[in-house]
Scaffold this motif. Structure first.
Motif, mmCIF file in Angstrom:
data_model
loop_
_atom_site.group_PDB
_atom_site.id
_atom_site.type_symbol
_atom_site.label_atom_id
_atom_site.label_comp_id
_atom_site.label_asym_id
_atom_site.label_seq_id
_atom_site.Cartn_x
_atom_site.Cartn_y
_atom_site.Cartn_z
ATOM 1 N N SER A 152 40.088 19.186 44.394
ATOM 2 C CA SER A 152 40.216 20.598 44.036
ATOM 3 C C SER A 152 41.311 20.720 42.966
ATOM 4 C CB SER A 152 40.599 21.422 45.271
ATOM 5 O OG SER A 152 40.778 22.788 44.948
ATOM 6 N N PRO A 153 41.134 21.599 41.947
ATOM 7 C CA PRO A 153 39.984 22.457 41.675
ATOM 8 C C PRO A 153 38.824 21.658 41.087
ATOM 9 C CG PRO A 153 41.570 22.668 39.908
ATOM 10 C CD PRO A 153 42.220 21.784 40.953
ATOM 11 N N VAL A 154 37.718 22.376 40.828
ATOM 12 C CA VAL A 154 36.515 21.753 40.277
ATOM 13 C C VAL A 154 36.300 22.331 38.877
ATOM 14 C CG1 VAL A 154 34.056 21.322 40.643
ATOM 15 C CG2 VAL A 154 35.577 21.612 42.613
ATOM 16 N N ASP A 155 36.661 21.561 37.858
ATOM 17 C CA ASP A 155 36.651 22.075 36.485
ATOM 18 C C ASP A 155 35.283 22.543 36.018
ATOM 19 O OD1 ASP A 155 39.356 21.619 36.243
ATOM 20 O OD2 ASP A 155 39.131 19.642 35.332
ATOM 21 N N LYS A 156 34.245 21.907 36.535
ATOM 22 C CA LYS A 156 32.885 22.246 36.092
ATOM 23 C C LYS A 156 32.486 23.664 36.508
ATOM 24 C CE LYS A 156 28.118 20.464 36.261
ATOM 25 N NZ LYS A 156 27.936 20.109 34.845
ATOM 26 N N ILE A 157 33.114 24.175 37.560
ATOM 27 C CA ILE A 157 32.786 25.510 38.069
ATOM 28 C C ILE A 157 33.798 26.516 37.528
ATOM 29 C CG2 ILE A 157 32.420 26.900 40.137
ATOM 30 C CD1 ILE A 157 30.377 24.628 39.693
ATOM 31 N N ASP A 158 33.365 27.347 36.578
ATOM 32 C CA ASP A 158 34.292 28.298 35.967
ATOM 33 C C ASP A 158 34.294 29.627 36.718
ATOM 34 O OD1 ASP A 158 31.999 29.711 35.146
ATOM 35 O OD2 ASP A 158 32.021 28.823 33.140
ATOM 36 N N SER A 159 35.097 30.547 36.255
ATOM 37 C CA SER A 159 35.279 31.835 36.946
ATOM 38 C C SER A 159 33.978 32.639 36.987
ATOM 39 C CB SER A 159 36.388 32.652 36.281
ATOM 40 O OG SER A 159 36.079 32.896 34.908
ATOM 41 N N ASN A 160 33.135 32.466 35.972
ATOM 42 C CA ASN A 160 31.856 33.199 35.970
ATOM 43 C C ASN A 160 30.950 32.744 37.116
ATOM 44 O OD1 ASN A 160 32.463 34.716 33.653
ATOM 45 N ND2 ASN A 160 31.749 33.075 32.298
ATOM 46 N N VAL A 161 30.936 31.429 37.377
ATOM 47 C CA VAL A 161 30.127 30.893 38.472
ATOM 48 C C VAL A 161 30.686 31.353 39.813
ATOM 49 C CG1 VAL A 161 29.291 28.799 39.607
ATOM 50 C CG2 VAL A 161 29.408 28.902 37.105
ATOM 51 N N ILE A 162 32.019 31.368 39.923
ATOM 52 C CA ILE A 162 32.650 31.820 41.165
ATOM 53 C C ILE A 162 32.327 33.292 41.415
ATOM 54 C CG2 ILE A 162 34.855 32.220 42.331
ATOM 55 C CD1 ILE A 162 35.902 29.732 40.815
ATOM 56 N N ASP A 163 32.415 34.103 40.372
ATOM 57 C CA ASP A 163 32.084 35.529 40.505
ATOM 58 C C ASP A 163 30.623 35.713 40.914
ATOM 59 O OD1 ASP A 163 34.645 36.222 39.806
ATOM 60 O OD2 ASP A 163 34.166 36.684 37.708
ATOM 61 N N LEU A 203 30.291 34.906 44.571
ATOM 62 C CA LEU A 203 30.810 35.997 45.406
ATOM 63 C C LEU A 203 29.819 37.148 45.488
ATOM 64 C CD1 LEU A 203 34.597 36.362 44.458
ATOM 65 C CD2 LEU A 203 33.663 35.954 46.735
ATOM 66 N N GLU A 204 29.319 37.560 44.329
ATOM 67 C CA GLU A 204 28.488 38.763 44.268
ATOM 68 C C GLU A 204 27.074 38.546 44.785
ATOM 69 O OE1 GLU A 204 29.780 41.686 43.643
ATOM 70 O OE2 GLU A 204 31.711 40.699 43.307
ATOM 71 N N LYS A 205 26.547 37.321 44.651
ATOM 72 C CA LYS A 205 25.160 37.066 45.049
ATOM 73 C C LYS A 205 25.034 36.407 46.421
ATOM 74 C CE LYS A 205 23.052 36.659 40.457
ATOM 75 N NZ LYS A 205 22.251 35.776 39.551
ATOM 76 N N ILE A 206 26.126 35.757 46.878
ATOM 77 C CA ILE A 206 26.012 34.980 48.112
ATOM 78 C C ILE A 206 26.988 35.435 49.191
ATOM 79 C CG2 ILE A 206 26.261 32.657 49.104
ATOM 80 C CD1 ILE A 206 25.134 31.544 46.461
ATOM 81 N N LEU A 207 28.287 35.294 48.958
ATOM 82 C CA LEU A 207 29.252 35.559 50.036
ATOM 83 C C LEU A 207 29.315 37.031 50.434
ATOM 84 C CD1 LEU A 207 32.245 33.201 49.133
ATOM 85 C CD2 LEU A 207 30.330 32.784 50.677
ATOM 86 N N LYS A 208 29.442 37.913 49.463
ATOM 87 C CA LYS A 208 29.549 39.337 49.793
ATOM 88 C C LYS A 208 28.265 39.892 50.416
ATOM 89 C CE LYS A 208 33.230 40.639 46.555
ATOM 90 N NZ LYS A 208 33.579 41.458 45.361
#
Length: 416
Positions: free
Chosen positions: A227-238, A241-246
């Motif tokens: 950790s962290p995972v450079d390949k996964i940027d803030s757009n992927v994290i967002d 969050l918006e499509k899966i976790l929330k």
């Protein structure tokens, strides 16, 4: 305040280690814990599955907060029992924990609330399952439905592998199998703190599930993480969050099974965006050992603030961490008990105990995954170098480890 941590593995060791840093905490109790946690708090000789005894202990000792580690205890209903007695506990109820204890249940919820995931079918009959696999072809994923400690999953690239996995699964009486579409892409782990409404993501990590180098061998509970995972940027994290976790958290609340605790998403970044591989109802292991050392904020305060619907703002160390798991020879098929381990005192890394015991003053193996060795670095390569320098200083004839945790060769599909 007094904090009780339930569990005995590397995840619980990492949680206790982070809880120890909190200015709010005066006493830590760990049930049952392991010998690596002796310096962090008082070990309580109550098995983790004895939930009524644990609740009795929490009442008698006026425990202010209990944090639950393992999934089997959540599935047994420890949160239900504690809350019935008015005890503060961080974790999902038995009903909410079904997102891990039943893969079919999780898949149905994802489908109901539009959470992206692979297609699937559930089977209770070997013949019908084999017919389905033959129709769909390989690669395909075979998952036994219940709790399998990170195992019980076969990613079959050959038809013979798929049929063998089904035969093994259905050799267990009353077993149920979920057969899933194979998702191709880049896998990562995201864990969030949630109170059922608010979802606070932690820093992400990538787990290495296969037992051997180059992502070969059987699936395990996890052989290491970075950790962290450079390949996964803030757009992927967002997007995650918006499509899966929330949506999952909101959907569960809408269904009257609100999820409180550590919501774990195993996510695949595919060419079509993020898709869910699985949900877990607890902090990952070894993800906890890789992520928590990077958390600079007060872990206990964050949990309490979330439970009280206050704002939570987490601060993170910018350095990389690499956690290398040292496991018993022949893991995951079998474990080793009683082999002496020599751990030098001058290691730079943090060593979390996963499956150890102490006999006549000596540390010994006592499980499948035994130690998690965690190092920091200003770059991923530096963290990896530091971790392996210390791994190689630990002496035990019955342990093995992967040599490529955090290597670029592992930056592709973890299912391979």
């Amino acid at each position: 305040m007094k904090v009780l941590i339930v569990g005995k593995g590397g995840r619980e060791h990492a949680i206790a280690w982070k809880v120890k840093e909190s200015d709010l905490v005066k006493e830590i109790f760990i049930a049952p814990g392991n010998i690596g946690m002796e310096s962090l708090g008082t070990l309580i000789n109550i098995p983790e599955e004895k939930i009524e005894e644990l609740a009795d202990f929490a009442q008698k000792n006026k425990i202010d907060l209990t944090i639950v580690g393992p999934e089997n205890v959540l599935a047994l209903g420890i949160v239900n029992e504690f809350e019935r007695r008015g005890l503060k506990i961080f974790g999902p109820t038995k009903e909410a924990a079904k997102i891990e204890s039943s893969k079919e249940f999780a898949k149905k919820l994802m489908k109901k609330y539009g959470v992206p995931t692979g297609d699937y079918e559930t089977f209770t009959d070997l013949e019908l399952a084999v017919k389905y696999v033959e129709e769909k072809g390989t690669p395909i994923v075979i998952k036994e439905d219940g709790l399998k400690a990170g195992k019980g999953v076969t990613v079959a690239f050959l038809m013979s592998e798929a049929i063998e996995a089904l035969e093994v699964a259905f050799s267990i009486p009353n077993n149920k199998v979920v057969i899933e579409e194979y998702l191709d892409g880049f896998e990562f782990s995201i864990i969030a703190l949630t109170n059922g409404e608010t979802v606070i993501p932690l820093e992400i990590a990538q787990d290495h599930k296969r037992a051997y180098d180059n992502d070969e061998g059987p699936n395990t509970g996890g052989m290491g993480v970075y950790s962290p995972v450079d390949k996964i940027d803030s757009n992927v994290i967002d997007e995650t969050l918006e499509k899966i976790l929330k949506p999952m958290a909101k959907g569960m609340a809408k269904d009257g099974i609100s999820f409180k605790g550590f919501l774990f998403g195993g996510i695949m970044l595919t060419k079509d965006g993020v898709k869910t591989i699985e949900f877990n109802a607890r902090f990952g292991d070894p993800e906890a050992e890789g992520i928590l050392p990077r958390l600079k904020s007060d872990f206990v305060k964050a949990i309490l603030d979330l439970m009280e619907n206050k704002d939570v703002d987490l601060e993170w160390d910018d350095r990389y961490t690499v956690a290398v798991v040292m496991a018993s020879e022949n893991y995951p098929k079998s474990s080793t008990i009683g082999s002496e381990i020599e751990i030098p005192k001058d290691l730079e890394s943090v060593v979390f105990h996963m499956g150890t015991r102490k006999v006549h003053g000596k540390i010994e193996t006592n499980g499948g995954r035994v130690l998690s060795v965690v190092a920091y670095g200003n770059t991923l390569e530096e963290a990896k170098k530091n971790a392996y320098l210390d791994v190689k200083k630990i002496n035990c004839k019955k342990l093995f480890f992967r040599n490529d945790i955090g290597s670029k060769m592992c930056y592709n599909n973890e299912n391979k």
